[in-house]
Design an enzyme around this catalytic site. Structure first.
Site, PDB file in Angstrom:
ATOM      1  N   GLY A  46       0.109  -4.207  -8.041  1.00 28.21           N
ATOM      2  CA  GLY A  46       0.428  -2.899  -7.228  1.00 28.21           C
ATOM      3  C   GLY A  46       1.491  -2.236  -7.884  1.00 28.21           C
ATOM      4  O   GLY A  46       2.233  -2.793  -8.683  1.00 28.21           O
ATOM      5  N   GLN A  51       8.783   3.092  -9.128  1.00 32.40           N
ATOM      6  CA  GLN A  51       8.888   2.107 -10.017  1.00 32.40           C
ATOM      7  C   GLN A  51       8.657   2.756 -11.358  1.00 32.40           C
ATOM      8  O   GLN A  51       9.174   2.242 -12.322  1.00 32.40           O
ATOM      9  CB  GLN A  51       7.968   1.158 -10.082  1.00 32.40           C
ATOM     10  CG  GLN A  51       8.172  -0.080  -8.709  1.00 32.40           C
ATOM     11  CD  GLN A  51       7.044  -1.218  -8.934  1.00 32.40           C
ATOM     12  OE1 GLN A  51       6.048  -0.894  -8.165  1.00 32.40           O
ATOM     13  NE2 GLN A  51       7.394  -2.070  -9.528  1.00 32.40           N
ATOM     14  N   LEU A  93       6.595  -5.962 -11.049  1.00 27.31           N
ATOM     15  CA  LEU A  93       6.790  -5.515 -12.299  1.00 27.31           C
ATOM     16  C   LEU A  93       8.085  -4.791 -12.796  1.00 27.31           C
ATOM     17  O   LEU A  93       8.687  -4.882 -13.778  1.00 27.31           O
ATOM     18  CB  LEU A  93       5.579  -4.251 -12.511  1.00 27.31           C
ATOM     19  CG  LEU A  93       4.356  -4.744 -12.730  1.00 27.31           C
ATOM     20  CD1 LEU A  93       3.119  -3.565 -12.603  1.00 27.31           C
ATOM     21  CD2 LEU A  93       3.804  -5.954 -13.707  1.00 27.31           C
ATOM     22  N   HIS A 134       5.069  -5.051   0.402  1.00 31.44           N
ATOM     23  CA  HIS A 134       5.778  -5.000  -0.763  1.00 31.44           C
ATOM     24  C   HIS A 134       5.819  -3.539  -1.574  1.00 31.44           C
ATOM     25  O   HIS A 134       7.028  -3.191  -1.782  1.00 31.44           O
ATOM     26  CB  HIS A 134       5.276  -6.051  -1.924  1.00 31.44           C
ATOM     27  CG  HIS A 134       6.052  -6.301  -3.279  1.00 31.44           C
ATOM     28  ND1 HIS A 134       6.782  -7.231  -3.708  1.00 31.44           N
ATOM     29  CD2 HIS A 134       6.069  -5.293  -4.107  1.00 31.44           C
ATOM     30  CE1 HIS A 134       7.119  -7.051  -5.030  1.00 31.44           C
ATOM     31  NE2 HIS A 134       6.855  -5.846  -5.182  1.00 31.44           N
ATOM     32  N   GLU A 135       4.924  -2.905  -1.733  1.00 31.14           N
ATOM     33  CA  GLU A 135       4.716  -1.529  -2.434  1.00 31.14           C
ATOM     34  C   GLU A 135       5.231  -0.578  -1.342  1.00 31.14           C
ATOM     35  O   GLU A 135       6.072   0.395  -1.828  1.00 31.14           O
ATOM     36  CB  GLU A 135       3.480  -1.142  -2.623  1.00 31.14           C
ATOM     37  CG  GLU A 135       2.678  -2.085  -3.575  1.00 31.14           C
ATOM     38  CD  GLU A 135       3.707  -2.514  -4.996  1.00 31.14           C
ATOM     39  OE1 GLU A 135       4.224  -1.477  -5.430  1.00 31.14           O
ATOM     40  OE2 GLU A 135       3.184  -3.481  -5.574  1.00 31.14           O
TER      41      GLU A 135
HETATM   42 NI    NI Z   1       7.204  -4.686  -6.757  1.00 28.29          NI
END
Ligand code: NI
Length: 168
Positions: A46, A51, A93, A134-135
């Protein structure tokens, strides 16, 4: 298409709250393509726009085994439909190399728009539910390390800052 640079914890822009997507145009679909390419290149399941330093409410994800089932979530929100908690070893990530157990509600009902603005709903459980939560946290400036103890979080921060200094 191009691979975008992923911000790493503790970069301050990871704490920005993203704003809703209002225009569904070529620029948005170009960004979606770049985010998918970036996520697959980094072997992630994801990626939130936050990010890649774009502060719009947009997420791409793919939890399939064969990495051939991308999902695009624009302006996502969810309701918890089962309060039971599920535990997963989460990674990110933006927090490379670290995996820690996080508890989140097991089953959710997601509501989002697709790349052309159509609203859809999806009942999600298991890894998909965890990944969506989470995203969405990213869009609100939150990271999975926020669920850990301050001791653990600081240890991760120190290690990553050391790595980042090496490469800057
Ligand atoms: Ni993440």
């Amino acid at each position: 298409m191009s691979i975008l640079q992923i911000l790493e914890f503790p970069h301050p822009n990871l704490r920005k709250v993203a704003t809703p997507v209002k225009v569904f145009d070529e620029e948005l679909s170009g960004l979606i393509d770049d985010m998918l390419e970036t996520m697959y290149d980094a072997n992630g399941i994801g990626l939130a726009a936050t990010q890649v330093d774009i502060h719009k409410r947009l997420i791409v994800l793919d939890v399939s085994e064969d990495r051939d089932n991308p999902k695009i979530l624009v302006n996502p929100s969810f309701q918890i439909i089962k309060e039971d908690l599920a535990e997963y070893d989460e990674g990110c990530l933006s927090v490379p190399g670290f995996y820690e157990t996080v508890c989140r509600p097991e089953t959710i009902l997601l509501k989002a728009q697709d790349k052309i603005g159509e609203v859809f709903e999806l009942k999600a459980e298991g890894i998909l539910s965890t990944c969506i939560q989470h995203e969405i946290d990213h869009l609100d400036g939150k990271l999975f390390v926020d669920y850990l103890s301050a001791l653990k979080r600081n240890r991760i921060r120190n290690k990553l800052e050391k790595e980042q200094r090496k490469h800057s």
